[in-house]
Design a protein around this motif. Structure first.
Motif, PDB file in Angstrom:
ATOM      1  N   THR A   6      41.779  44.232  46.279  1.00  0.00           N
ATOM      2  CA  THR A   6      43.087  43.656  46.008  1.00  0.00           C
ATOM      3  C   THR A   6      43.821  43.428  47.328  1.00  0.00           C
ATOM      4  OG1 THR A   6      44.055  45.847  45.743  1.00  0.00           O
ATOM      5  CG2 THR A   6      43.245  44.765  43.761  1.00  0.00           C
ATOM      6  N   ASP A  75      49.521  37.519  37.516  1.00  0.00           N
ATOM      7  CA  ASP A  75      48.865  36.219  37.464  1.00  0.00           C
ATOM      8  C   ASP A  75      49.552  35.279  36.481  1.00  0.00           C
ATOM      9  OD1 ASP A  75      47.106  36.175  34.725  1.00  0.00           O
ATOM     10  OD2 ASP A  75      47.342  38.197  35.514  1.00  0.00           O
ATOM     11  N   ILE A 327      41.873  32.507  40.827  1.00  0.00           N
ATOM     12  CA  ILE A 327      41.383  33.771  41.395  1.00  0.00           C
ATOM     13  C   ILE A 327      42.265  34.929  40.953  1.00  0.00           C
ATOM     14  CG2 ILE A 327      41.107  35.071  43.545  1.00  0.00           C
ATOM     15  CD1 ILE A 327      40.207  32.451  44.869  1.00  0.00           C
ATOM     16  N   ARG A 328      43.585  34.735  41.027  1.00  0.00           N
ATOM     17  CA  ARG A 328      44.515  35.800  40.633  1.00  0.00           C
ATOM     18  C   ARG A 328      44.388  36.108  39.145  1.00  0.00           C
ATOM     19  NH1 ARG A 328      49.579  37.508  42.462  1.00  0.00           N
ATOM     20  NH2 ARG A 328      48.740  37.104  44.528  1.00  0.00           N
ATOM     21  N   GLU A 331      41.278  38.087  38.696  1.00  0.00           N
ATOM     22  CA  GLU A 331      41.452  39.390  39.338  1.00  0.00           C
ATOM     23  C   GLU A 331      42.347  40.314  38.515  1.00  0.00           C
ATOM     24  OE1 GLU A 331      43.167  41.188  43.589  1.00  0.00           O
ATOM     25  OE2 GLU A 331      43.415  39.064  43.087  1.00  0.00           O
ATOM     26  N   ASP A 332      43.473  39.794  38.022  1.00  0.00           N
ATOM     27  CA  ASP A 332      44.449  40.628  37.316  1.00  0.00           C
ATOM     28  C   ASP A 332      44.214  40.671  35.815  1.00  0.00           C
ATOM     29  OD1 ASP A 332      45.590  41.062  39.746  1.00  0.00           O
ATOM     30  OD2 ASP A 332      47.452  39.977  39.348  1.00  0.00           O
ATOM     31  N   GLY A 337      37.547  42.490  40.579  1.00  0.00           N
ATOM     32  CA  GLY A 337      37.961  42.700  41.957  1.00  0.00           C
ATOM     33  C   GLY A 337      38.189  41.368  42.645  1.00  0.00           C
ATOM     34  N   ARG A 338      38.850  41.412  43.789  1.00  0.00           N
ATOM     35  CA  ARG A 338      39.176  40.191  44.518  1.00  0.00           C
ATOM     36  C   ARG A 338      37.911  39.413  44.911  1.00  0.00           C
ATOM     37  NH1 ARG A 338      43.715  37.035  45.338  1.00  0.00           N
ATOM     38  NH2 ARG A 338      43.336  35.682  47.102  1.00  0.00           N
ATOM     39  N   ALA A 341      36.143  37.825  41.811  1.00  0.00           N
ATOM     40  CA  ALA A 341      36.942  36.724  41.264  1.00  0.00           C
ATOM     41  C   ALA A 341      36.841  35.489  42.151  1.00  0.00           C
ATOM     42  CB  ALA A 341      38.401  37.155  41.119  1.00  0.00           C
ATOM     43  N   THR A 342      36.929  35.698  43.449  1.00  0.00           N
ATOM     44  CA  THR A 342      36.837  34.578  44.394  1.00  0.00           C
ATOM     45  C   THR A 342      35.478  33.908  44.315  1.00  0.00           C
ATOM     46  OG1 THR A 342      38.377  35.705  45.898  1.00  0.00           O
ATOM     47  CG2 THR A 342      37.075  33.897  46.811  1.00  0.00           C
TER      48      THR A 342
END
Length: 455
Positions: A6, A75, A327-328, A331-332, A337-338, A341-342
């Motif tokens: 994060t 998000d 991505i957010r 992630e959320d 995880g960041r 997600a990316t």
């Protein structure tokens, strides 16, 4: 980043937020699309209408979306769900819209990157600019390579979080972008012959040229250019500290975005007049027309480098937020995880980029149906995605946000968030009229226009 991938959530400075938010809004819509629409729309009259629409439609939408985002600090989906659990679908609609836009936006951004590189190494596009452009965009491999370079670069920087490395990078490239546009504008006005005629056409409104079509085109351009209706400001607003004045921030973002579009017009319209070029070429303008003009006028290669680098910076600064929206959410909302997600979002966008890019070449025979008042027509992959996202999903997103603020969240709670409990003013009757009537009417006009019910 922390161990679970994060990021530090709040912006490191107000200037950093303004640059990232302005960077999200300032992109291909401003520099690539605005000038030729302004030319086709009568020059000065289009410019006046555009500025008025920014004031009465874009500015209040930026305020509403930013307040929704800051209220939940999460998000695009979760920010609606925390106010009302049934309204998370608005956030998912924004995610779908943004992913679809990314599938063609990155491809066109790759074209810009290729042209900037070509100017740097030689500035030679051959004697037939149309043939060069067509051969490049319809080839199978090269456009995909340039798109992937752009995609990988943006994705890697976003691994470190939009409020960390991306914020630092954007604080540099946004001022440089404006500097390049100013340099190009000065060159276009003072170095090129016959530029004054182009400047008069651009700045002096002839209201006899006003029409419903001009209004509709200006409203649609504002929608895409400022970036309202697709989760940009909910996502960026989630990182704004409570002490910030959202009303003044929204004004600054709107001014920066409009300023970039106007500067781009200062470059392209006088240059086209000087080169004796008919700007009806539309979306291919910067690739076909501007390269031809730059090759014939003093300092053409140098100004070409500055011009295309400015567009590259605009594309990159926009993609940072375009990618971050989904991505957010992954992630959320989906608890990834960041890094994961990316990676997933980049793979989805990359797959779309390949299909859209091939749609200009080996898949050009694939046409998707479009139904309007005149019957069924068929559009290529790029045109269909551009029409569906820009003329349906974006105005629909704005309509839903207006309904959400006025009927679900309520003006009383919205006012508390927007004004920091009255510290930065109040919600006026004028603000309510914009939310209840003006913005929704504009959105309905755009939707009716794209389906051919009004012209």
């Amino acid at each position: 980043m922390s161990e679970n991938g994060t990021q530090s959530r709040e912006w490191n400075s107000r200037f950093g937020y303004i640059m990232v938010a302005a960077g999200a809004a300032i992109g291909l819509g401003n520099i690539w699309k605005f000038p030729y629409l302004a030319y086709q729309g009568g020059g000065g009259v289009f410019l006046v209408v555009y500025i008025l629409i920014v004031a009465v439609m874009a500015h209040p939408m930026v305020e509403m979306e930013t307040a929704i985002g800051r209220h939940s600090a999460s998000d695009t989906v979760t920010c609606f769900e925390r106010i009302n659990k049934k309204w998370g679908f608005v956030g998912w609609l924004a995610n779908i819209c943004t992913l679809l836009i990314n599938m063609y936006y990155v491809v066109v951004g790759g074209w810009v990157l290729k042209y900037a590189f070509q100017y740097i190494i030689s500035g030679d596009f051959g004697s037939d600019k149309q043939a060069y452009f067509t051969d490049f965009t319809t080839s199978t491999v090269e456009p995909i390579i340039w798109a992937m370079i752009l995609l990988v670069f943006v994705s890697i920087l976003l691994l470190f979080g939009i409020t960390n490395l991306v914020e630092k990078v954007t604080k540099i490239i946004m001022p440089v972008l404006f500097l390049f546009l100013i340099i190009c504008g000065i060159w276009a006005i003072f170095v090129t012959d016959n530029a004054i005629e182009g400047l008069k056409y651009y700045l002096l409104p002839d209201f006899s040229k006003f029409s419903f079509t001009v209004f509709s085109q200006a409203a649609t351009q504002v929608l895409f250019s400022v970036g309202i209706g697709w989760g940009i400001y909910e996502t960026l607003g989630a990182n704004i500290p409570k002490k910030n004045n959202l009303k003044s921030d929204a004004i600054l973002v709107s001014i920066c975005d409009t300023g970039a579009a106007i500067l781009a017009g200062f470059v392209i319209i006088p240059s086209a007049f000087a080169g004796g070029v008919d700007m009806q070429s539309g979306p291919s303008l910067i690739f076909l027309v501007m390269t031809g003009i730059f090759s014939k006028l003093p300092g053409g290669r140098l100004i070409g480098i500055c011009f295309f680098l400015a567009i590259v910076f605009a594309v990159i600064s926009s993609l940072f937020t375009f990618f971050e929206i989904s991505i957010r959410t992954f992630e959320d909302n989906l608890k990834m995880g960041r890094i994961k997600a990316t990676l997933i979002i980049s793979l989805i966008i990359g797959a779309g980029n390949i299909i859209v890019s091939l749609g200009f070449g080996v898949l050009s025979g694939i046409k998707l149906p479009w139904l309007d008042a005149t019957g069924i027509s068929h559009l290529g992959l790029y045109d269909w995605l551009d029409t569906f996202t820009g003329y349906i999903l974006l105005p629909l997103g704005c309509l839903l946000v207006c309904l959400f603020v006025s009927r679900v969240w309520g003006f009383e709670e919205y006012e508390k968030e927007l004004t920091n409990n009255g510290k930065f003013g109040r919600i006026t009757l004028y603000d309510k009229i914009l939310t209840y009537i003006v913005v929704p009417v504009f959105m309905v006009i755009i939707i009716l226009n794209v389906f051919g019910f009004i012209r």
